[in-house]
Structures are given as structure tokens and as C-alpha cells.
Design an enzyme around this catalytic site. Structure first.
Site, short mmCIF file in Angstrom:
data_model
loop_
_atom_site.label_atom_id
_atom_site.label_comp_id
_atom_site.label_asym_id
_atom_site.label_seq_id
_atom_site.Cartn_x
_atom_site.Cartn_y
_atom_site.Cartn_z
N HIS A 44 0.80 -1.24 0.00
CA HIS A 44 0.00 0.00 0.00
C HIS A 44 0.83 1.28 0.00
O HIS A 44 0.30 2.34 -0.35
CB HIS A 44 -0.92 0.04 1.22
CG HIS A 44 -1.96 -1.02 1.24
ND1 HIS A 44 -2.88 -1.18 0.22
CD2 HIS A 44 -2.24 -2.00 2.15
CE1 HIS A 44 -3.67 -2.20 0.51
NE2 HIS A 44 -3.31 -2.72 1.67
ZN LIG Z 1 -4.20 -7.17 3.03
#
Ligand SMILES: [Zn+2]
Length: 401
Positions: free
Chosen positions: A141
Site C-alpha cells: 500500500h
Molecule cells: Zn491485506
């Protein structure tokens, strides 16, 4: 000759630790290493356990901005929020997902360095190694200048950027099976046709980070090289494997990668507390086996498996031990060694201690019996996604590759 396999590991991986209240607990990687040991995999003649090194600022700087790296360093020393007001929040640091902790720079640089080492070992085939696993990696992320979703440095992007720089012209296929969309890797290489990004995740309609829809297909020269599979809740083994085997091999065949990098998050598990897919550890093992076939058939047998999410401390070790066994060509007995069962019961008493490696989501049978619409919906969903790959994505890749 049997293929040599690398495993990057250090006790220092446990220093990537957001604190006792955080779902990403270091014990998950420790219990993984321990289960690998109790199954005898660490003594396998074809396995080489390799200690990691930290990534350099130059290596991290191929992906992350200088500002961001400096801010991480600063708060890593401070270990707290004091400093310029709001500055940490601007860079994604803060209570909740990405709390500041002392030593966060070193811990994050070690994870990134471990993924670089896994990539370098595979690209260079150091000591004959074809597959090199970094179970602490997979922090998909993190963005160029922002921490996100438990990820400070995007070790995957850093490792891919390393390959691109050191081995120019290399075509990299990235497969992400974490339950969350790998948004960081997507945006960092969004316009890059040399990195084919294939991402299976629970739809952003229902889950963080809220992206990863089928219309996000890349841009510029990279158009067609981002493939997203947003899945409906309770998507289970059979459906997943059906979709996977009808799309991933064909994508690989069209793209002809030189190496495959995977993020093997196991938060797709039916009991995972953070998401709502319905895979079992058996299903996860089968998916890893399918990836292995793709690697052998279409990617010169070069594979860099990285870890990822997974918030049940007794699921992560089982699935990733099965991954290492698959890399080594070992068939593990289903019954888990007694010593590990005891260790898990002590370390994570709050979870039901498993005694078998492979589990099965029996609850799904009940759902299928009660709700006919459920299966029809999901089968149609699979067909739509297969069609999307065949009609939208493959023609672009075949035209450009
Ligand atoms: Zn995840």
C-alpha cells in the site's frame, strides 16, 4: 539437479512492530519460521536461509521521495508525534493504521532490503537459486510519499525498481493475491508496460483502500498492463481457482515475463478479521501451486514470492509454510508437528489452535444451500471477469508484447 530455493530471514524482522494493539503482529512471521523449522524444511538440502540487509537510501529513493524518506528517518528517531504539527499526518503517519514507532526507518529499510535480496538472488541465480521467498515483505500500500495500510516503504516496488535498474529490459509480472488491492504497486508502475500487474482482491466497494476496479487498466504506454479482479464478499476456493486458472496463465503467455514477483497475503482466509473473502488454507495452497505452474511454464522458472497481509496468527504460518514446501517440491503431511501446536497455543491463546495444515470453509456449504442467488451471482461475476481479460486486456498485451 533439484532447484535451489532461498528464504530471507532475520529475527530483526520482528522490529517492524506498530505496537501491541496493532493487527500486524510480528509473531506471525516468527511462528511461520518456527513452523517451517518444525516441518524440517529449514534443513532441506536445497534450501538456503539468507540474512537480509537494509535497503540503501538510493535504492529506496528509486520509489519514494527524498522528503518522505527524511520524514520517516526523523520520526524513527523521535519515536513520537512531536515535531512540526500535522507533518506526520500529511505523510500518512498517525494513530490507527500507521503509528510512529522508534526504529521504524531501520525496520522498514530491512524489509525493503530483504525483498531486494530476494530479487537479486533470483535474477542472478546466486548459488543456483530460482525462487527466493521474503515472508516479511509484501507492503503493497505504501505510496511514493505516503505511508498507508500498515506499509511504510513499498518493498515490492523497491525490489521491482531494483530489477529494472540493474537488469534493464526485464519484463516483470506482478501477481498480488492479498485480500486488499495493491494500490501502491499499481500507481507506482501505472504507466509501465514492462511491469504487468495482476491483482485479485475483495472489491473496493467493500474494503480498504477502495480502489482496484476493472476500469483501472494503466495509462500511457502502460495502458492494458494493470489487471484488476475486484471480488465479491464470500468468494471461496472453487470460484477463485476457476477465475485464476482461466486468466493468469493466458496473461503470462501473452506477456512472456522474465520473472514473477508475487504478494502472497493470506487475509483472504474465511476467518480473517479484516476482510470478507472465504478462502481456506487448502485454497491458498492450490493458488500458490497454480502460480508455480505459471512461473515454470512462462517465466523462465524465476520467482520472487513475498509475504503480505494475514491477521490470523495461525493462518499465516500454515499458508506460507505450504508455500515454502511448494517451492522445495515437498509434500507436507497434514498433521502439524506437536511442538508447534504447543508453541502457537502459548503465543496466541486467543485463536483456536489448529492441528491440521489444511482447513476447509464448511460454512460456505450452508450459504450455498440456503441462498441459490449467491452462487449464481458469483458465477456470473467470474464470467464477467474472464470476459474482461479476454476482450479488454489480452488484445492490448498481445498487440504490444
Ligand atoms: Zn491485506
Amino acid at each position: 539437479m533439484a532447484k535451489e530455493v532461498g528464504l530471507i530471514y532475520s529475527d530483526d524482522f520482528a522490529k517492524y512492530n506498530f505496537g501491541t494493539e496493532h493487527p500486524l503482529r510480528p509473531v506471525r512471521v516468527e511462528l511461520t519460521y518456527s513452523l517451517m523449522k518444525h516441518y524440517g524444511l529449514l534443513d532441506h538440502e536445497n534450501l538456503q536461509v539468507i540474512p537480509p540487509r537494509m535497503a540503501t537510501d538510493d535504492e529506496i529513493g528509486q520509489v519514494h521521495s527524498r522528503d518522505y524518506v527524511d520524514v520517516i528517518k526523523k520520526y524513527s528517531v523521535l519515536g513520537t508525534y512531536s515535531g512540526i504539527p500535522r507533518e506526520p499526518f500529511f505523510y500518512g503517519l498517525g494513530p490507527g493504521d500507521n503509528p510512529i514507532f522508534r526504529g521504524m526507518y531501520e525496520a522498514s529499510a530491512l524489509v525493503a532490503g530483504a525483498s531486494i535480496m530476494a530479487a537479486e538472488t533470483v535474477m542472478n541465480q546466486t548459488n543456483g537459486i530460482h525462487y527466493c521467498f521474503n515472508p516479511a515483505g509484501g507492503l503493497h500500500h505504501a505510496l511514493r510519499a505516503k505511508a498507508s495500510g500498515f506499509c511504510i516503504f513499498n518493498d515490492i516496488a523497491v525490489a521491482i525498481a531494483y530489477i529494472k535498474k540493474k537488469y534493464p529490459g526485464t519484463k516483470i509480472m506482478y501477481v498480488d493475491i492479498d485480500v486488499h488491492h495493491g494500490d501502491g504497486v499499481q500507481w507506482i508502475f501505472y504507466d509501465d508496460p514492462d511491469v504487468l500487474k495482476v491483482d485479485f482482491h475483495e472489491s473496493g466497494e467493500f474494503l480498504f483502500p477502495g480502489t482496484g476496479f476493472t476500469d483501472e487498466i494503466g495509462e500511457g504506454r502502460g495502458r492494458g498492463f494493470q489487471v484488476n479482479f475486484p471480488l465479491l464478499p464470500k468468494f471461496y476456493d472453487d470460484l477463485y481457482l476457476n477465475l485464476f486458472t482461466r486468466t493468469v496463465p493466458e496473461l503470462a503467455k501473452a506477456f512472456r515475463p522474465d520473472v514473477v514477483v508475487t504478494q502472497l497475503g493470506v487475509d483472504t482466509h474465511f476467518n480473517d478479521p479484516l476482510a470478507s473473502l472465504a478462502l481456506s488454507t487448502s485454497g491458498q495452497e492450490k493458488i500458490i501451486r497454480e502460480i508455480h505452474k505459471v512461473v515454470k511454464n512462462y517465466a523462465h522458472d524465476r520467482w520472487v514470492p513475498l509475504g503480505g497481509g494475514g491477521y490470523l496468527m495461525t493462518v499465516v504460518p500454515r499458508s506460507w509454510t505450504m508455500c515454502l514446501a511448494e517451492l522445495l517440491g515437498v509434500n507436507l503431511p497434514n498433521k502439524i508437528p506437536e511442538a508447534w501446536v504447543k508453541e502457537a497455543a502459548t503465543q496466541v491463546p486467543e485463536e483456536v489452535t489448529p492441528t491440521l495444515l489444511r482447513d476447509y470453509n464448511a460454512k460456505i456449504e450452508g450459504v450455498l444451500l440456503r441462498d441459490a442467488e449467491f452462487l449464481i451471482d458469483r458465477e456470473q461475476h467470474v464470467e464477467r471477469l474472464v470476459k474482461y481479460v479476454h476482450e479488454t486486456i489480452l488484445p492490448i498485451i498481445e498487440g504490444k508484447s
